[in-house]
Scaffold this motif. Structure first.
Motif, PDB file in Angstrom:
ATOM      1  N   VAL A   1      44.307  44.106  40.407  1.00 57.32           N
ATOM      2  CA  VAL A   1      44.585  42.676  40.466  1.00 57.32           C
ATOM      3  C   VAL A   1      46.100  42.521  40.357  1.00 57.32           C
ATOM      4  N   PRO A   2      46.754  42.181  41.471  1.00 61.30           N
ATOM      5  CA  PRO A   2      48.211  42.105  41.442  1.00 61.30           C
ATOM      6  C   PRO A   2      48.715  40.882  40.680  1.00 61.30           C
ATOM      7  N   ASP A   3      49.833  41.064  40.021  1.00 63.44           N
ATOM      8  CA  ASP A   3      50.521  39.951  39.369  1.00 63.44           C
ATOM      9  C   ASP A   3      51.434  39.247  40.368  1.00 63.44           C
TER      10      ASP A   3
ATOM     11  N   LEU B   1      52.375  45.060  41.413  1.00 62.69           N
ATOM     12  CA  LEU B   1      52.846  44.469  42.665  1.00 62.69           C
ATOM     13  C   LEU B   1      51.972  44.977  43.796  1.00 62.69           C
ATOM     14  N   GLU B   2      51.538  44.065  44.650  1.00 66.73           N
ATOM     15  CA  GLU B   2      50.839  44.441  45.880  1.00 66.73           C
ATOM     16  C   GLU B   2      51.799  44.198  47.033  1.00 66.73           C
ATOM     17  N   ILE B   3      51.987  45.213  47.855  1.00 65.49           N
ATOM     18  CA  ILE B   3      52.814  45.099  49.053  1.00 65.49           C
ATOM     19  C   ILE B   3      51.883  45.165  50.253  1.00 65.49           C
TER      20      ILE B   3
ATOM     21  N   ARG C   1      47.081  53.190  47.854  1.00 66.75           N
ATOM     22  CA  ARG C   1      47.310  52.578  49.166  1.00 66.75           C
ATOM     23  C   ARG C   1      45.958  52.433  49.830  1.00 66.75           C
ATOM     24  N   LYS C   2      45.719  51.284  50.398  1.00 67.45           N
ATOM     25  CA  LYS C   2      44.485  51.042  51.144  1.00 67.45           C
ATOM     26  C   LYS C   2      44.866  50.576  52.534  1.00 67.45           C
ATOM     27  N   ASP C   3      44.215  51.156  53.527  1.00 67.90           N
ATOM     28  CA  ASP C   3      44.486  50.818  54.930  1.00 67.90           C
ATOM     29  C   ASP C   3      43.288  50.112  55.537  1.00 67.90           C
TER      30      ASP C   3
ATOM     31  N   TYR D   1      49.711  48.340  49.313  1.00 66.81           N
ATOM     32  CA  TYR D   1      50.234  49.282  48.340  1.00 66.81           C
ATOM     33  C   TYR D   1      50.193  48.621  46.971  1.00 66.81           C
ATOM     34  N   TYR D   2      49.888  49.409  45.955  1.00 70.01           N
ATOM     35  CA  TYR D   2      49.815  48.897  44.593  1.00 70.01           C
ATOM     36  C   TYR D   2      50.743  49.707  43.704  1.00 70.01           C
ATOM     37  N   ILE D   3      51.671  48.998  43.070  1.00 64.75           N
ATOM     38  CA  ILE D   3      52.695  49.629  42.235  1.00 64.75           C
ATOM     39  C   ILE D   3      52.683  48.979  40.858  1.00 64.75           C
ATOM     40  N   GLU D   4      52.715  49.810  39.825  1.00 65.44           N
ATOM     41  CA  GLU D   4      52.849  49.294  38.462  1.00 65.44           C
ATOM     42  C   GLU D   4      54.288  49.442  38.015  1.00 65.44           C
ATOM     43  N   LYS D   5      54.859  48.354  37.535  1.00 68.54           N
ATOM     44  CA  LYS D   5      56.244  48.379  37.089  1.00 68.54           C
ATOM     45  C   LYS D   5      56.360  49.110  35.746  1.00 68.54           C
TER      46      LYS D   5
END
Length: 79
Positions: free
Chosen positions: A6-8, A38-40, A65-67, A74-78
């Protein structure tokens, strides 16, 4: 089993190429607190290999990463 994040914050990069994406990512990550996700969203296939590398260099956690067709998420945790 597939993990769901769940992206912020969501950053829709569209066709933005990697060089410009990196500039935007740095300022976008500043908007997040540690532990936020973060979701890109990107349609540039060249970004696929570069986002995980950027995360390692910046000490963030590359989660997944999901295509779907020509769109990658893309999902990144800060950190």
């Amino acid at each position: 089993m597939s993990l769901q994040y769940v992206p912020d914050l969501i950053y829709d990069a569209g066709k933005t190429e990697y060089e410009e994406l990196v500039k935007n990512l740095s300022s976008t990550m500043k908007k997040l607190n540690r532990g936020h996700i973060l979701e890109i969203i990107s349609t540039d296939p060249g970004v696929k290999e570069n986002v995980p590398s950027w995360c390692r260099m910046e000490k963030h956690i590359f989660l997944d990463r999901k295509d779907f067709g020509g769109i990658s998420y893309y999902y990144i945790e800060k950190r």
